[in-house]
Design a protein around this motif. Structure first.
Motif, mmCIF file in Angstrom:
data_model
loop_
_atom_site.group_PDB
_atom_site.id
_atom_site.type_symbol
_atom_site.label_atom_id
_atom_site.label_comp_id
_atom_site.label_asym_id
_atom_site.label_seq_id
_atom_site.Cartn_x
_atom_site.Cartn_y
_atom_site.Cartn_z
ATOM 1 N N SER A 482 0.813 -1.223 0.000
ATOM 2 C CA SER A 482 0.000 0.000 0.000
ATOM 3 C C SER A 482 0.848 1.277 0.000
ATOM 4 N N PHE A 483 2.185 1.133 0.007
ATOM 5 C CA PHE A 483 3.084 2.288 0.064
ATOM 6 C C PHE A 483 3.024 3.072 -1.243
ATOM 7 N N ARG A 484 3.068 4.404 -1.159
ATOM 8 C CA ARG A 484 2.963 5.256 -2.344
ATOM 9 C C ARG A 484 4.317 5.627 -2.931
ATOM 10 N N GLY A 485 5.377 5.037 -2.427
ATOM 11 C CA GLY A 485 6.701 5.303 -2.951
ATOM 12 C C GLY A 485 7.298 4.063 -3.590
ATOM 13 N N ALA A 486 8.605 4.125 -3.894
ATOM 14 C CA ALA A 486 9.318 3.027 -4.546
ATOM 15 C C ALA A 486 9.985 2.129 -3.510
ATOM 16 N N VAL A 487 10.174 0.864 -3.876
ATOM 17 C CA VAL A 487 10.790 -0.117 -2.978
ATOM 18 C C VAL A 487 11.799 -0.944 -3.755
ATOM 19 N N LEU A 488 12.976 -1.140 -3.179
ATOM 20 C CA LEU A 488 13.956 -2.083 -3.713
ATOM 21 C C LEU A 488 14.431 -2.964 -2.575
ATOM 22 N N THR A 489 14.419 -4.259 -2.804
ATOM 23 C CA THR A 489 14.847 -5.172 -1.751
ATOM 24 C C THR A 489 15.812 -6.213 -2.286
ATOM 25 N N ILE A 490 16.818 -6.522 -1.497
ATOM 26 C CA ILE A 490 17.674 -7.679 -1.735
ATOM 27 C C ILE A 490 17.160 -8.777 -0.816
ATOM 28 N N SER A 491 16.759 -9.895 -1.377
ATOM 29 C CA SER A 491 16.201 -10.951 -0.527
ATOM 30 C C SER A 491 16.341 -12.310 -1.199
ATOM 31 N N HIS A 492 16.664 -13.307 -0.393
ATOM 32 C CA HIS A 492 16.673 -14.691 -0.855
ATOM 33 C C HIS A 492 15.379 -15.408 -0.455
ATOM 34 N N ASN A 493 14.458 -14.657 0.162
ATOM 35 C CA ASN A 493 13.182 -15.237 0.595
ATOM 36 C C ASN A 493 12.188 -15.155 -0.559
ATOM 37 N N ARG A 494 11.924 -16.282 -1.201
ATOM 38 C CA ARG A 494 11.091 -16.299 -2.400
ATOM 39 C C ARG A 494 9.672 -15.850 -2.100
ATOM 40 N N GLU A 495 9.124 -16.246 -0.949
ATOM 41 C CA GLU A 495 7.767 -15.847 -0.590
ATOM 42 C C GLU A 495 7.650 -14.324 -0.511
ATOM 43 N N PHE A 496 8.641 -13.682 0.098
ATOM 44 C CA PHE A 496 8.635 -12.226 0.227
ATOM 45 C C PHE A 496 8.708 -11.559 -1.141
ATOM 46 N N VAL A 497 9.610 -12.046 -1.998
ATOM 47 C CA VAL A 497 9.770 -11.472 -3.338
ATOM 48 C C VAL A 497 8.471 -11.565 -4.126
ATOM 49 N N GLU A 498 7.823 -12.721 -4.086
ATOM 50 C CA GLU A 498 6.599 -12.915 -4.869
ATOM 51 C C GLU A 498 5.461 -12.036 -4.377
ATOM 52 N N LYS A 499 5.460 -11.706 -3.092
ATOM 53 C CA LYS A 499 4.382 -10.894 -2.538
ATOM 54 C C LYS A 499 4.566 -9.399 -2.798
ATOM 55 N N VAL A 500 5.805 -8.926 -2.901
ATOM 56 C CA VAL A 500 6.019 -7.464 -2.957
ATOM 57 C C VAL A 500 6.561 -6.947 -4.286
ATOM 58 N N ALA A 501 7.202 -7.789 -5.092
ATOM 59 C CA ALA A 501 7.923 -7.283 -6.266
ATOM 60 C C ALA A 501 7.064 -7.313 -7.534
ATOM 61 N N ASN A 502 7.172 -6.241 -8.342
ATOM 62 C CA ASN A 502 6.564 -6.264 -9.671
ATOM 63 C C ASN A 502 7.618 -6.372 -10.774
ATOM 64 N N GLU A 503 8.892 -6.385 -10.386
ATOM 65 C CA GLU A 503 9.958 -6.685 -11.328
ATOM 66 C C GLU A 503 11.155 -7.254 -10.571
ATOM 67 N N GLU A 504 11.921 -8.098 -11.277
ATOM 68 C CA GLU A 504 13.109 -8.711 -10.696
ATOM 69 C C GLU A 504 14.331 -8.285 -11.496
ATOM 70 N N TRP A 505 15.368 -7.834 -10.765
ATOM 71 C CA TRP A 505 16.646 -7.504 -11.382
ATOM 72 C C TRP A 505 17.625 -8.625 -11.030
ATOM 73 N N ASN A 506 18.032 -9.368 -12.032
ATOM 74 C CA ASN A 506 18.976 -10.463 -11.816
ATOM 75 C C ASN A 506 20.377 -10.005 -12.186
ATOM 76 N N LEU A 507 21.271 -10.019 -11.209
ATOM 77 C CA LEU A 507 22.648 -9.558 -11.408
ATOM 78 C C LEU A 507 23.558 -10.783 -11.518
ATOM 79 N N GLU A 508 24.212 -10.905 -12.666
ATOM 80 C CA GLU A 508 25.068 -12.061 -12.906
ATOM 81 C C GLU A 508 26.288 -11.627 -13.707
ATOM 82 N N GLU A 509 27.478 -11.920 -13.165
ATOM 83 C CA GLU A 509 28.753 -11.567 -13.800
ATOM 84 C C GLU A 509 28.792 -10.088 -14.166
ATOM 85 N N GLY A 510 28.244 -9.259 -13.283
ATOM 86 C CA GLY A 510 28.320 -7.816 -13.437
ATOM 87 C C GLY A 510 27.264 -7.199 -14.335
#
Length: 543
Positions: A482-510
């Protein structure tokens, strides 16, 4: 209160209702302390408060045994264990430390102590806070089966009062008014009072009727940013940004291009050591592209963007301040952050202005001992001075960000801080109690409350589920959605990611790969089609 009569009959259950702040909890405290003229000396009184504090590393069983001895109502270990078992405490839990218990289990522990005390007068302050559905049902059954014990209950859970109260006491205009017949009878006689009563702020952690979790945490509205008329418009942009730390051979980030808007809900993913925390620090401004030859590209942030960064070590920082209350913790954290370095002074004692002059960013500075002499100095010159000058500049920039967004600087007086803490489930009594007695969930709510004091536009969370208990985890998910601002999270918790994220940034080899997901944001933002088209184009560019 003015001169009144307090009348309680044996075996009755009284529900006290009234507006917040009239003194309901104060009245209960006075009764429990027998601080009332003419209070009977032969009445055994037990007060169960709505926030249970504990400073003891004793096991649950030993703690209960000691509490009974202190109250001159010692019970056998077998009797204590039996009652705890009826409350749901397993053998393992009975032998675990009190400090490990969540808020809900601490409330159950306090209720177990009240049962063992065999009180004549039982005082309960918001007893259903932190209790799940089954525990509330058990409490209703227990109270209704009492015969010789008088109960006085303060609660905003009016469905609970309807099930247990034989009488209602209305506290208003410094007086107590008594109504027999329970909640429904009171409601029929005083419907205007019912409609004006405050509704429950924090329902039990598992809602009783709908099964939906009712938010314990509410994030503040960050307010608008100058020139950002749509929530889909970028507030941060990276263009082909590459980064390498000084003194190393490895390039951490390679040609990263990305954009974030106020609607962004980003999960930053990647293996350990992939550079996630480095990217996050570049986003929030803790790192900048330095003069290293391999550092290229451009990073742009809105000039008035306020950011809150909740790092993995945030809970450890709180552990260093356990003797403070939540109120003083927030006051000291933000007051000293602005003024602590002023004791060093030097020649520059204050930053009073900021402007671009001759193509350079300059600050207007005031010097010690020169009452009317204020001069403009380029940022390039100030960057070479003592660390306290950089602190002054940063604090002035933060002040401008707040003012430019139309939000006044928040006063750090006690009332304002208490109101802020209430949005994180930290009520009056807890807000003025030492943090060392808090449960893990209560401590994590203090960390979140402190981080949100500045009303940020962007929240960055680095592995938040590492320090959140289950109850606060669920509340945080609701607050982010319900937050009206932006959110970025680093998380290995898949349940949390699926509940809050509308996009995923995958960082691999830079290198960064962006995957859009279905939005978890509540509907009704009302953005125009043109802006949506722009957002889609931005997403493709980021990919």
């Amino acid at each position: 209160m003015k001169t009144i009569a307090l009348k309680l009959a044996r075996g009755r259950t009284y529900g006290i209702v009234g507006q917040n702040g009239v003194g309901k909890t104060t009245l209960m405290t006075r009764i429990s302390a027998r601080d009332i003229a003419g209070f009977p000396t032969d009445i055994k009184c037990v007060f169960v408060r709505h926030e249970i504090l504990a400073n003891d590393n004793q096991s649950v069983l030993n703690y209960m045994e000691q509490q009974g001895k202190d109250a001159n109502s010692a019970s056998s270990v077998g009797e204590i264990s039996r009652v705890l078992g009826e409350m749901g405490f397993t053998d393992k839990m009975q032998n675990s430390a009190v400090l490990e218990l969540s808020g809900g289990w601490r409330m159950k522990l306090a209720l177990a102590g009240a049962i063992l005390s065999k009180a004549d007068l039982l005082l309960l302050d918001e007893p259903t806070n932190h209790l799940d559905v089954d525990s509330v049902g058990w409490l209703v059954k227990y109270l209704n089966e009492l015969r010789d014990t008088t109960c006085v209950i303060v609660s905003h859970d009016y469905s609970f009062l309807d099930k247990v109260a034989s009488d209602i006491i209305h506290f208003a205009d410094l007086q107590l008014a008594y109504y027999e017949g329970g909640w429904k009878e009171f409601a029929s006689k005083r419907p205007e009072v019912i409609s004006a009563l405050p509704k429950r702020r924090t329902q039990s952690y598992f809602a009783e009727l709908t099964g939906e979790y009712e938010a314990l945490i509410r994030f503040p509205d960050p307010g608008p940013l100058q020139g950002v008329k749509s929530r889909l418009k970028p507030i941060i942009r990276f263009t082909d940004a590459s980064f390498q730390y000084e003194g190393t051979d490895r390039q951490i980030l390679k040609e990263i291009s990305l954009k974030m808007s106020m609607t962004s809900r980003v999960a930053l993913l990647g293996r350990n050591g992939a550079g996630k925390t480095t990217l996050l620090k570049l986003l929030v401004g803790d790192l900048e592209l330095t003069s290293h030859p391999n550092n290229r590209g451009e990073i742009w942030r809105h000039q008035n963007l306020r950011v809150s960064y909740i790092a993995q070590h945030s809970m450890h920082h709180l552990e260093e301040n356990l003797l403070l209350t939540p109120v003083t913790y927030i006051q000291q954290r933000f007051f000293q952050g602005r003024d602590h370095e002023l004791a060093k002074m030097g020649s520059i004692c204050e930053i009073t202005g900021r402007a671009v002059r001759g193509g350079q960013l300059c600050y207007q500075v005031k010097r010690t001992g020169r009452r009317d002499d204020e001069t403009w100095e380029p940022m390039s010159n100030l960057a070479c001075k003592d660390a306290y000058v950089s602190k002054l500049i940063k604090n002035y920039d933060e002040k401008l960000k707040v003012l430019a967004s139309g939000v006044e600087l928040r006063p750090l007086h006690e009332t304002e801080v208490k109101l802020h803490l209430q949005n994180y489930g930290i009520e009056e009594e807890l807000a003025t109690s030492k943090i060392k007695g808090f449960s893990g969930g209560q401590k994590s709510r203090v960390v979140l409350a402190a981080a949100m004091w500045t009303r940020p536009h962007l929240i960055c969370l680095d592995e938040p589920t590492n320090f959140l208990d289950k109850e606060t985890f669920k509340a945080l998910v609701k607050a982010i959605q319900s937050f009206r601002g932006a959110v970025l999270t680093i998380s290995h918790n898949r349940e949390f990611v699926e509940k809050v994220a509308n996009e995923e940034w995958n960082l691999e080899e830079g290198r960064l790969r962006v995957n859009k997901r279905a939005s978890n944001e509540p509907e009704g933002d009302g953005e125009g089609e043109g802006e949506e088209g722009e957002a889609e184009g931005e997403g493709e560019e980021a990919k």
